[in-house]
Design a protein around this motif. Structure first.
Motif, PDB file in Angstrom:
ATOM      1  N   GLY A  61       6.493  -5.756   3.621  1.00  0.00           N
ATOM      2  CA  GLY A  61       6.530  -4.591   4.521  1.00  0.00           C
ATOM      3  C   GLY A  61       5.203  -4.324   5.215  1.00  0.00           C
ATOM      4  N   HIS A 118      -2.176  -5.173  -0.366  1.00  0.00           N
ATOM      5  CA  HIS A 118      -1.607  -4.081   0.444  1.00  0.00           C
ATOM      6  C   HIS A 118      -2.728  -3.066   0.660  1.00  0.00           C
ATOM      7  N   ARG A 126      13.187   2.037   7.182  1.00  0.00           N
ATOM      8  CA  ARG A 126      12.483   2.529   8.374  1.00  0.00           C
ATOM      9  C   ARG A 126      13.381   3.489   9.133  1.00  0.00           C
ATOM     10  N   SER A 137      -2.054  -1.092   6.901  1.00  0.00           N
ATOM     11  CA  SER A 137      -0.846  -0.428   7.362  1.00  0.00           C
ATOM     12  C   SER A 137      -1.068   0.231   8.721  1.00  0.00           C
ATOM     13  N   HIS A 146       2.754  -2.362   4.926  1.00  0.00           N
ATOM     14  CA  HIS A 146       1.487  -2.040   4.252  1.00  0.00           C
ATOM     15  C   HIS A 146       0.764  -3.302   3.761  1.00  0.00           C
ATOM     16  N   HIS A 191       9.058  -0.801   5.636  1.00  0.00           N
ATOM     17  CA  HIS A 191       8.064  -0.638   4.565  1.00  0.00           C
ATOM     18  C   HIS A 191       8.741  -0.160   3.290  1.00  0.00           C
TER      19      HIS A 191
END
Ligand code: OGA
Ligand code: MN
Length: 287
Positions: free
Chosen positions: A210, A166, A262, A171, A212, A112
């Motif tokens: 990513g 997003h 990450r 997420s 989200h 992310h």
């Protein structure tokens, strides 16, 4: 690069892809404008700065963070419903303080870029190692500029004007964490950002993807998910990744505008504590 004449600290690149380590600076002390500008230049050149041998209190980390911008607030609540303070703790602890492989959030173990679910997402994040497992517990960083630049020309053209939704809700769903609460969804409604983002300081294009991400605007969900996943897989290939092996005393500061990151669960999370102080700096509207 070694210590420049008249400079008491070294800035050493950690590789061609990204990363530089800085030794000989005490971030608990006030820094002058020359030093701050040198740090900023190194930050833009290397994306990940590793300050060695630090021993910061929370207040000292906050003071250092403020040299580079305004600290972020956070939508995420602790299990007891408290808002996170500007300097909060990344950890793998259960409510009694014991290490666990099932802490209340594992979001940071998925690729992310911080707070891309904000209309104005984060510029930088700073983590300071407080307690580390004996080995592992690394942080991985992927270069999303390289990811963009190595795409086939036709893909670049196809995705040039795509916009991506997003959200905090997506997420939580994408990472298998407890669903976002009604209050959290009200606080952080979905936002859209360009899929190809231009770094505001370097002018370089990057892939803004990513965990989200929800979907690409105007595209059927499954097609959209497949494209977002394939772009994320591409830009997180080992050749675009720097792995940070934490050392005691490290403070790491990274650029969320041109990296994904990450944590790596490559340690026994049920046995060893991993605790870091975290601060995040507000950025600007992506374009
Ligand atoms: C973060 C994060 C990764 C790690 O603090 O934003 O994603 O290694 N941390 O804990
Ligand atoms: Mn993060």
């Amino acid at each position: 690069m070694n210590a420049a004449p008249g400079r008491a600290y070294d800035i050493r690149p950690l590789g061609e892809l990204m990363g530089a380590e800085i030794e000989g600076l005490n971030l608990s002390e006030a820094l002058n404008a020359t030093t701050i500008n040198e740090i900023l230049d190194a930050f833009l050149d290397h994306h990940v700065l590793v300050f060695r041998n630090q021993n910061l209190t929370k207040d000292a980390q906050l003071a250092f963070t403020k040299y580079f911008g305004e600290p972020e607030d956070h939508v995420h609540r602790t299990p007891s419903g408290k808002i996170l303070p500007p300097v909060h703790i990344v950890n793998n602890l259960d409510p009694s303080g014991k290490p666990t492989s099932k802490p209340y959030t594992t979001g940071n173990y998925h690729w992310h870029t911080d707070k891309s679910y904000h209309a104005v997402p984060s510029l930088a994040t700073l983590l300071h190692a407080i307690e580390l497992p004996p080995a592992g517990g690394d942080t991985l960083f992927a270069n999303t500029r390289r990811g963009y630049e190595t795409l086939p020309e036709e893909t670049k053209q196809r995705i040039a004007n795509f916009r991506v939704v997003h959200s905090w809700e997506a997420s939580r769903r994408n990472t298998g964490n407890a669903p976002a609460t009604e209050a959290e969804i009200r606080d952080r409604p979905p936002v859209t950002h360009p899929l190809v983002r231009t770094h505001p300081s370097t002018g370089k294009k990057t892939l803004y993807v990513g965990m989200h991400t929800s979907h690409i605007e105007g595209m059927p969900e499954s097609e959209s998910r497949a494209l977002l996943d394939s772009l994320a897989t591409h830009t997180t290939k080992p050749e675009f990744v720097y792995t940070h092996n934490w050392r005691a005393g490290d403070l790491v500061m990274w650029d969320n505008r041109c990296l994904l990151h990450r944590a790596d669960a490559n340690y026994d999370m049920d046995k060893h504590r991993r605790i870091l102080y975290r601060t995040v700096i507000k950025g600007s509207l992506p374009f």
